[in-house]
Write a protein that holds these residues in place. Structure first.
Motif, PDB file in Angstrom:
ATOM      1  N   SER A 757       0.840  -1.203   0.000  1.00  0.00           N
ATOM      2  CA  SER A 757       0.000   0.000   0.000  1.00  0.00           C
ATOM      3  C   SER A 757       0.874   1.251   0.000  1.00  0.00           C
ATOM      4  O   SER A 757       2.066   1.208   0.328  1.00  0.00           O
ATOM      5  CB  SER A 757      -0.927  -0.022   1.206  1.00  0.00           C
ATOM      6  OG  SER A 757      -0.169   0.023   2.407  1.00  0.00           O
ATOM      7  N   TYR A 758       0.244   2.390  -0.302  1.00  0.00           N
ATOM      8  CA  TYR A 758       0.990   3.624  -0.451  1.00  0.00           C
ATOM      9  C   TYR A 758       1.500   4.167   0.886  1.00  0.00           C
ATOM     10  O   TYR A 758       2.431   4.982   0.922  1.00  0.00           O
ATOM     11  CB  TYR A 758       0.115   4.683  -1.132  1.00  0.00           C
ATOM     12  CG  TYR A 758       0.113   4.533  -2.640  1.00  0.00           C
ATOM     13  CD1 TYR A 758       1.049   5.208  -3.407  1.00  0.00           C
ATOM     14  CD2 TYR A 758      -0.805   3.721  -3.275  1.00  0.00           C
ATOM     15  CE1 TYR A 758       1.062   5.073  -4.780  1.00  0.00           C
ATOM     16  CE2 TYR A 758      -0.804   3.582  -4.647  1.00  0.00           C
ATOM     17  CZ  TYR A 758       0.139   4.254  -5.406  1.00  0.00           C
ATOM     18  OH  TYR A 758       0.152   4.110  -6.775  1.00  0.00           O
ATOM     19  N   ASN A 759       0.903   3.765   1.995  1.00  0.00           N
ATOM     20  CA  ASN A 759       1.361   4.257   3.289  1.00  0.00           C
ATOM     21  C   ASN A 759       2.384   3.336   3.948  1.00  0.00           C
ATOM     22  O   ASN A 759       2.646   3.413   5.142  1.00  0.00           O
ATOM     23  CB  ASN A 759       0.168   4.460   4.225  1.00  0.00           C
ATOM     24  CG  ASN A 759      -0.606   3.165   4.428  1.00  0.00           C
ATOM     25  OD1 ASN A 759      -0.253   2.143   3.856  1.00  0.00           O
ATOM     26  ND2 ASN A 759      -1.654   3.219   5.249  1.00  0.00           N
ATOM     27  N   THR A 760       2.982   2.400   3.173  1.00  0.00           N
ATOM     28  CA  THR A 760       3.952   1.439   3.702  1.00  0.00           C
ATOM     29  C   THR A 760       5.329   2.070   3.797  1.00  0.00           C
ATOM     30  O   THR A 760       5.737   2.854   2.924  1.00  0.00           O
ATOM     31  CB  THR A 760       4.019   0.182   2.804  1.00  0.00           C
ATOM     32  OG1 THR A 760       2.732  -0.383   2.717  1.00  0.00           O
ATOM     33  CG2 THR A 760       5.002  -0.835   3.355  1.00  0.00           C
ATOM     34  N   ASP A 761       6.071   1.686   4.858  1.00  0.00           N
ATOM     35  CA  ASP A 761       7.480   2.070   4.979  1.00  0.00           C
ATOM     36  C   ASP A 761       8.271   1.183   4.021  1.00  0.00           C
ATOM     37  O   ASP A 761       8.498  -0.007   4.266  1.00  0.00           O
ATOM     38  CB  ASP A 761       7.932   1.873   6.426  1.00  0.00           C
ATOM     39  CG  ASP A 761       9.355   2.362   6.643  1.00  0.00           C
ATOM     40  OD1 ASP A 761      10.035   2.692   5.642  1.00  0.00           O
ATOM     41  OD2 ASP A 761       9.813   2.361   7.804  1.00  0.00           O
TER      42      ASP A 761
END
Length: 852
Positions: A757-761
């Protein structure tokens, strides 16, 4: 020009000029004479025009023509010069011919000396001739000497075989002597013809040349004398051997013809009485010790000569026994390594004693390659196989049938010993009676009390029944004085049981070996040998039993002269020469041709069978140990077949220049319609040499992936992952887009795309992925795994994973395990792997709002 000086220089007595100088001087004289004649004629014409009337009424006086007198002298000198030249030329031609004759005589003398030095061993030939006479005398015992009242068929057969060998020996000696005698006579004739040439006695007129020539003749005569004397003495010595040798060859041929007459006589009167009944008094008796001695001598001589004449076949049989023993031993080790051996060797008796199994199988099968073997040779083969089978039987068959086998073995050896006695005697007839009665009684006992449920091969019952009938008939024939019939029935009865049991167990052992080969070599191409391995069990193929019956009939029939009468026309038909144009052939040669080619094809298929196997229990990811052999498998097969074809042509007596005709015919065939076949064959050779693909390689052809199973002459086979085998012509395989995963070391790079996902580190996700790849032992550390961020996708950020596995086969399983590990790790670290999603936003217009 001073013509007088020229003429004087041409007078005899001066130094002899050269041939070219002779031609120049003769030409000069001829030109001068022509000039004088032309000048005189012109002068006479001029005088005729100036003094016409005077010349017409007046004759020229002789004293007024001095030139004509000079011309005559010149012509006389020219003729003398010409005669001198002719004489000189003839002398030189004779001298040249004499030189050639003397040189040819010297060369012929040297050649004769070398031939005389090499010569032949006349002492050895005399010794061999004496031995032939001695052996011929032994062979004639009981037939031409000590004849008795009737002939024995066994004695006639043994003596015939022995005399036939002696005739061949004597004929070979005769050919050697005749060839040597002819060579010596030719040498002497050539030397005499050269030394008696008329040119030799034409002596030159010049005294110096005459003296030189006489010296040369004296030297040549001194050299010819000893050689001619030695040739004459050698020829005389050869003729002293030649005459008795020719007589012996003639006598042997006459004896053979006489024995054939006796054999036909006995055969026509097989059921006639030959001797008095057993209880009646005989008219002729001979010490049994003499009969035994001559029987032993004949048997040993026959066996010795036959073994010497068949050394090659004996060596082949011994080598085959060694090869089969080694193979069975390796098969036993493989079965033991996989716990396939049973404690009692049930169904695996062939592996109990591999060497003894080879001794049973090979002599039983390959005794037919020996043409017309004597009894002592056949009995030796049967005895070796029977002894080996006895040891194999120990603690395997029941006690009753082991007792039966041992008793039959004793009776067989007793009958064999009796069959070696070649002349009839009262002692032998009582011995035969005892054996026949024992065989009859034992046969009846076995048929009545036999434990048939314990019998491993039920066909043995038929052989026992036949033995009982034959032995009982032998008793009756012996009582009534039919000695030859009784002996044939006696020996045939016991021999038929031994041969039948040996053949039945040979087939059984072969069947067990094939069945075990199917189990151990589980990955081999089963169709290579044209045997349906799925149907192999405890019962052998009916074809084996058919061949068994045929072989038993041949061996059993050899005991009867009628069998020889039936087979001789067949042999004559097969060995008779036939002509097709300038080429002559026999049916035997053609059979040999096809047999050797068939054997070479079978051997090539055997090589493929045992070289393309995957042994039982081999791991799927185990490194293929057959790679080195597989790369040369096609070449090895082609070499075997090529050598077999060439050997077949040579053995069949077909000249090698005939192969050119066959190749020409093949060229025409290729031009008309075999281009595709030849293209595939040549492509197969290119594959074998260049090795872009090898047996066992993992390949991909036209989107189909699989393992290369075999590379044949015309096509190759790929075992696909889906199950079926893909057969592809070699030409298409070479020309298609071929991916060979094994050629680069079996490594394979795998690619895996993971979306987060786009909010992953992203750095954390990358470290987790690298840790997972490094933890798997199947993933290679070099080249190291690579994790790269690829794209911003619609619902995720795509991450590419690139890693290498050790073997192509590990790729799918490794990728599967990596996916499972990534899923577990991401869940544990709360990293979301989003699924594809789409947001839909609905906007209303002003008109839509007013309407509502």
């Amino acid at each position: 020009m001073n013509i007088s000086a020229t003429l004087l220089s041409l007078q005899p007595g001066t130094n002899r000029p050269s041939l070219r100088t002779h031609f120049k001087r003769v030409l000069l004289v001829v030109i001068w004479l022509l000039t004088v004649v032309c000048a005189t004629a012109k002068q006479r014409d001029t005088s005729h025009h100036q003094h016409d009337s005077t010349i017409a009424n007046t004759q020229v006086p002789v004293s007024d023509t001095p030139q004509l007198s000079f011309v005559k002298r010149a012509q006389k000198a020219g003729l003398k010069l010409n005669q001198q030249y002719i004489t000189t030329f003839a002398e030189e031609r004779i001298a040249l011919k004499q030189e050639k004759i003397m040189d040819a005589t010297k060369k012929m003398m040297e050649k004769a000396k070398r031939y005389l030095r090499s010569g032949i061993d006349t002492v050895g030939i005399r010794t061999e001739l004496e031995n032939i006479k001695k052996w011929s005398s032994i062979a004639g015992d009981g037939i031409f000497t000590n004849r008795g009242t009737a002939h024995s068929y066994r004695n006639l057969t043994t003596s015939y075989n022995l005399l036939l060998v002696l005739q061949k020996k004597a004929t070979n000696l005769k050919n050697v002597i005749d060839k040597h005698h002819s060579a010596l006579v030719n040498f002497r004739y050539n030397i005499d013809s050269l030394s008696t040439d008329p040119s030799i006695v034409q002596f030159p007129d010049d005294s110096a040349r005459l003296i030189s020539y006489i010296k040369k003749i004296s030297v040549l005569a001194n050299g010819i004398g000893p050689v001619d004397s030695l040739l004459a003495a050698t020829i005389t010595g050869i003729e002293e051997i030649q005459n008795p040798l020719n007589t012996e060859v003639f006598d042997l041929a006459a004896r053979l013809e006489e024995i054939e007459g006796y054999q036909r006589y006995i055969s026509d009167r097989t059921f006639n009485r030959e001797f008095p009944a057993l209880w009646e008094k005989t008219d002729y008796s001979r010490p049994f010790s003499e009969i035994s001695y001559y029987s032993k001598m004949k048997g040993l001589l026959t066996g010795r000569f036959y073994a010497a004449a068949n050394v090659t076949q004996i060596i082949i049989v011994m080598l085959l026994m060694i090869v089969i023993a080694l193979y069975l031993r390796s098969l036993k080790k493989m079965c033991g390594a996989h716990n396939l051996l049973s404690a009692d060797f049930s169904g695996q008796l062939v592996l109990r004693y591999p060497v003894l199994s080879a001794v049973v199988i090979i002599p039983s099968l390959f005794q037919f390659i020996f043409s017309s073997p004597p009894f002592i040779f056949s009995a030796t083969c049967w005895s070796l196989s029977a002894i080996a089978l006895t040891i194999i039987f120990r603690n395997f068959i029941s006690r009753f049938w082991m007792f039966f086998w041992l008793t039959i073995m004793v009776l067989f050896f007793a009958a064999g010993a009796d069959n070696l006695i070649l002349q009839a005697s009262r002692i032998e007839r009582w011995y035969m009676l005892a054996l026949s009665l024992a065989g009859t009684a034992f046969g009846i006992f076995t048929l009545k009390k036999g434990h048939r449920d314990e019998l491993k091969e039920n066909w043995i019952i038929y052989a026992i029944g036949l033995m009982t009938i034959l032995e009982f008939a032998a008793v009756i024939a012996n009582f009534s004085g039919r000695y030859n019939l009784s002996k044939i029935l006696l020996t045939s009865g016991f021999f038929n049981v031994i041969i039948a049991i040996l053949f039945l167990w040979t087939v059984r052992l072969i069947n067990e070996a094939l069945s075990l080969a199917y189990t151990v070599y589980s990955g081999s191409e089963k169709k290579l040998l044209y045997i349906n391995f799925q149907k192999i069990g405890t019962r052998a193929h009916p074809l084996f039993y058919t061949l068994l019956i045929l072989g038993w009939f041949i061996l059993f029939g050899r005991n009867f002269y009628a069998f020889k009468l039936m087979t001789d026309p067949v042999r004559t038909f097969l060995s008779q020469e036939r002509n097709v144009g300038d080429y002559s052939f026999t049916i035997n040669n053609l059979l040999i041709l096809f047999f050797i080619i068939a054997i070479s094809i079978i051997i090539s298929r055997l090589v493929s069978f045992f070289a393309s196997d995957r042994r039982l229990g081999s791991a799927p990811n185990q490194k293929d140990e057959r790679t080195g052999l597989g790369s040369w498998l096609l070449l090895i097969r082609i070499s075997i077949i090529t050598i077999g074809v060439l050997f077949a042509f040579a053995a069949a007596g077909i000249p090698m220049d005939k192969i050119a005709i066959i190749l020409g015919a093949l060229g025409v065939g290729i031009g008309f319609g075999l281009q595709t076949l030849v293209n595939n064959l040549v492509s197969g050779l290119i594959i074998a040499f260049e090795k872009p693909v090898n047996v066992g390689d993992i390949v991909e052809v036209n989107g189909q992936t699989g393992a290369m199973k075999s590379i044949g002459f015309r096509s190759s086979i790929i075992a696909t992952w889906d199950g079926p085998d893909m057969v592809i012509p070699n030409g298409d395989l070479l020309n298609s887009r071929l991916l060979n995963w094994t050629l680069g070391g079996n490594k394979r790079r795998m690619t895996l795309v993971v979306g987060v996902s786009y909010n992953t580190d992203l750095e954390k996700a990358k470290s987790i992925l690298v840790e997972i790849l490094n933890a798997d032992e199947r993933v290679l550390a070099a080249p190291a795994p690579v994790v790269l961020f690829q794209d911003f996708n619609n619902s995720s950020i795509d991450i590419n994973l690139f890693f290498w596995v050790r073997h192509f086969r590990d790729g799918i399983s490794t990728k599967s395990d990596v996916i499972a590990a990534i899923t577990t790790a991401f869940r544990k670290n709360k990293i979301e792997i989003p699924f594809p999603q789409q947001d839909v936003h609905i906007f209303r217009t002003d008109n839509e709002s007013e309407t509502q």
